[in-house]
Scaffold this active site. Structure first.
Site, mmCIF file in Angstrom:
data_model
loop_
_atom_site.group_PDB
_atom_site.id
_atom_site.type_symbol
_atom_site.label_atom_id
_atom_site.label_comp_id
_atom_site.label_asym_id
_atom_site.label_seq_id
_atom_site.Cartn_x
_atom_site.Cartn_y
_atom_site.Cartn_z
ATOM 1 N N LYS A 53 47.297 59.099 71.758
ATOM 2 C CA LYS A 53 47.449 59.597 70.388
ATOM 3 C C LYS A 53 46.086 59.891 69.768
ATOM 4 O O LYS A 53 45.893 60.923 69.121
ATOM 5 C CB LYS A 53 48.218 58.569 69.537
ATOM 6 C CG LYS A 53 49.696 58.524 69.893
ATOM 7 C CD LYS A 53 50.430 57.325 69.303
ATOM 8 C CE LYS A 53 51.855 57.307 69.857
ATOM 9 N NZ LYS A 53 52.595 56.080 69.548
ATOM 10 N N GLN A 97 51.380 50.787 66.216
ATOM 11 C CA GLN A 97 51.991 50.844 67.546
ATOM 12 C C GLN A 97 52.902 49.631 67.764
ATOM 13 O O GLN A 97 52.508 48.497 67.520
ATOM 14 C CB GLN A 97 50.879 50.895 68.615
ATOM 15 C CG GLN A 97 51.381 51.074 70.021
ATOM 16 C CD GLN A 97 52.098 52.410 70.233
ATOM 17 O OE1 GLN A 97 51.623 53.455 69.809
ATOM 18 N NE2 GLN A 97 53.253 52.370 70.870
ATOM 19 N N ASP A 120 55.561 58.529 61.462
ATOM 20 C CA ASP A 120 56.468 58.174 62.557
ATOM 21 C C ASP A 120 57.927 58.291 62.099
ATOM 22 O O ASP A 120 58.834 58.379 62.919
ATOM 23 C CB ASP A 120 56.186 56.728 62.998
ATOM 24 C CG ASP A 120 55.862 56.630 64.468
ATOM 25 O OD1 ASP A 120 55.894 57.672 65.149
ATOM 26 O OD2 ASP A 120 55.583 55.503 64.935
#
Ligand code: NAP
Length: 285
Positions: A53, A97, A120
């Protein structure tokens, strides 16, 4: 019949080049997009995801703010850090994460992220915005899967789509996007659905998000259907495969995504797209 391959790598490259152009335009106006990526602990798979990412950001002109913490970071300290990032005008997206160490409640953490920075798209508010058809952030994997379906050039409106799986991260938002954004007619199936093939054989579009190889076989697919394989499974020989029996289904379907090289690359790409969108919304205020 041999299906056309839907190439997630190629579509990703195209979308990332658009991201880079939009990032450059924002940067030129003094609003360089910024994504904060937080990793807590030493999970090796998470470290790889985060690295990918951060690299994707760098390659696209998005500033990444990578913060790595030891596994014993307290929940309070993580929440305080998120609060600070929420208030930082140079940060447009925040990604924590998963999975987090056991002593940290992932729900509390996700809900602590400002909805305007929830790139997200996993918070309850973001899910509610999606449900209500408001301008929230779409979770990256379903969003990427929609782009792959659109890339076939086929009209989705009114078509029958079957989503296999109903997780909060993939199945449910996928069904909502198909229903609300694309005006498809949607059936959602799950582990309690008897005779899955009865449903999938009627589908113009099948999205498989289960996590079990060979969930969708050739006899379960309508000729000419669009098949999107979200699943990631590891075979006995160590190679990756999806939920779809690719070799069999490609002889029946009209379009099909491979694994790897289908949905996978799109997930990070849509994270970048969401981050750019967040930055553009901020710049427009
Ligand atoms: P999950 O939370 O385990 O959900 C799996 C879903 O499949 C559940 O809703 C389950 O039903 C359903 N299911 C299980 N057996 C079934 C069957 N025989 N027929 C119909 N439905 C069945 O998994 P997930 O997080 O959604 O992930 C699904 C897969 O996608 C995994 O392989 C994951 O690695 C992959 N994935 C890929 C990406 C990517 O970027 N490519 C991103 C996210 C996930 P119940 O609800 O009844 O249990």
């Amino acid at each position: 019949m041999t299906a056309q391959l839907i190439d997630g790598n190629a579509l990703s490259r195209q979308l990332r080049s658009e991201v880079a152009q939009r990032a450059a335009a924002l940067t030129a106006r003094g609003h360089q997009p910024g994504l904060a990526v937080i990793l807590v602990g030493e999970d090796p798979a998470s470290a790889v995801y985060v690295r990918n990412k951060v690299k994707a950001c760098e390659d696209s002109g998005v500033r990444s703010i990578f913060e790595k913490y030891d596994a014993d970071l307290s929940e309070a300290a993580l929440l305080a850090r998120i609060e600070a990032l929420n208030a930082d005008p140079t940060v447009h997206g925040i990604l924590v994460q998963m999975p987090l160490p056991k002593h940290i409640d992932p729900h509390k953490v996700i809900e602590a992220i400002a909805t305007s920075k929830d790139v997200d798209g996993y918070s309850v508010l973001s899910a509610g915005e999606l449900m209500a058809g408001l301008e929230g952030f779409r979770p990256c994997t379903p969003y990427g899967s929609m782009k792959l379906i659109e890339s076939t050039g086929q009209s989705i409106k009114g078509k029958h789509a079957v989503v296999i799986g109903r997780s909060n991260t993939v199945g449910k938002p996928m069904a909502l996007l198909l229903l609300l954004q694309a005006n498809a007619t949607v059936t959602v199936t799950h582990s309690g659905t008897p005779d899955l093939g009865y449903h999938t054989r009627q589908a113009d579009i099948v999205v498989a998000a289960v996590g079990r190889a060979n969930t969708l076989t050739a006899d379960m697919v309508k000729p000419g259907a669009i098949v999107i394989d979200v699943g990631i499974n590891r075979k006995a020989d160590g190679k990756l495969c999806g939920d779809v029996d690719f070799d069999g289904v490609k002889e029946v379907a009209g379009w099909i995504t491979p694994v790897p090289g289908g949905v996978g690359p799109m997930t990070i790409t849509m994270l970048l797209v969401n981050t750019i969108e967040a930055a553009e919304r901020t710049a427009a205020r």
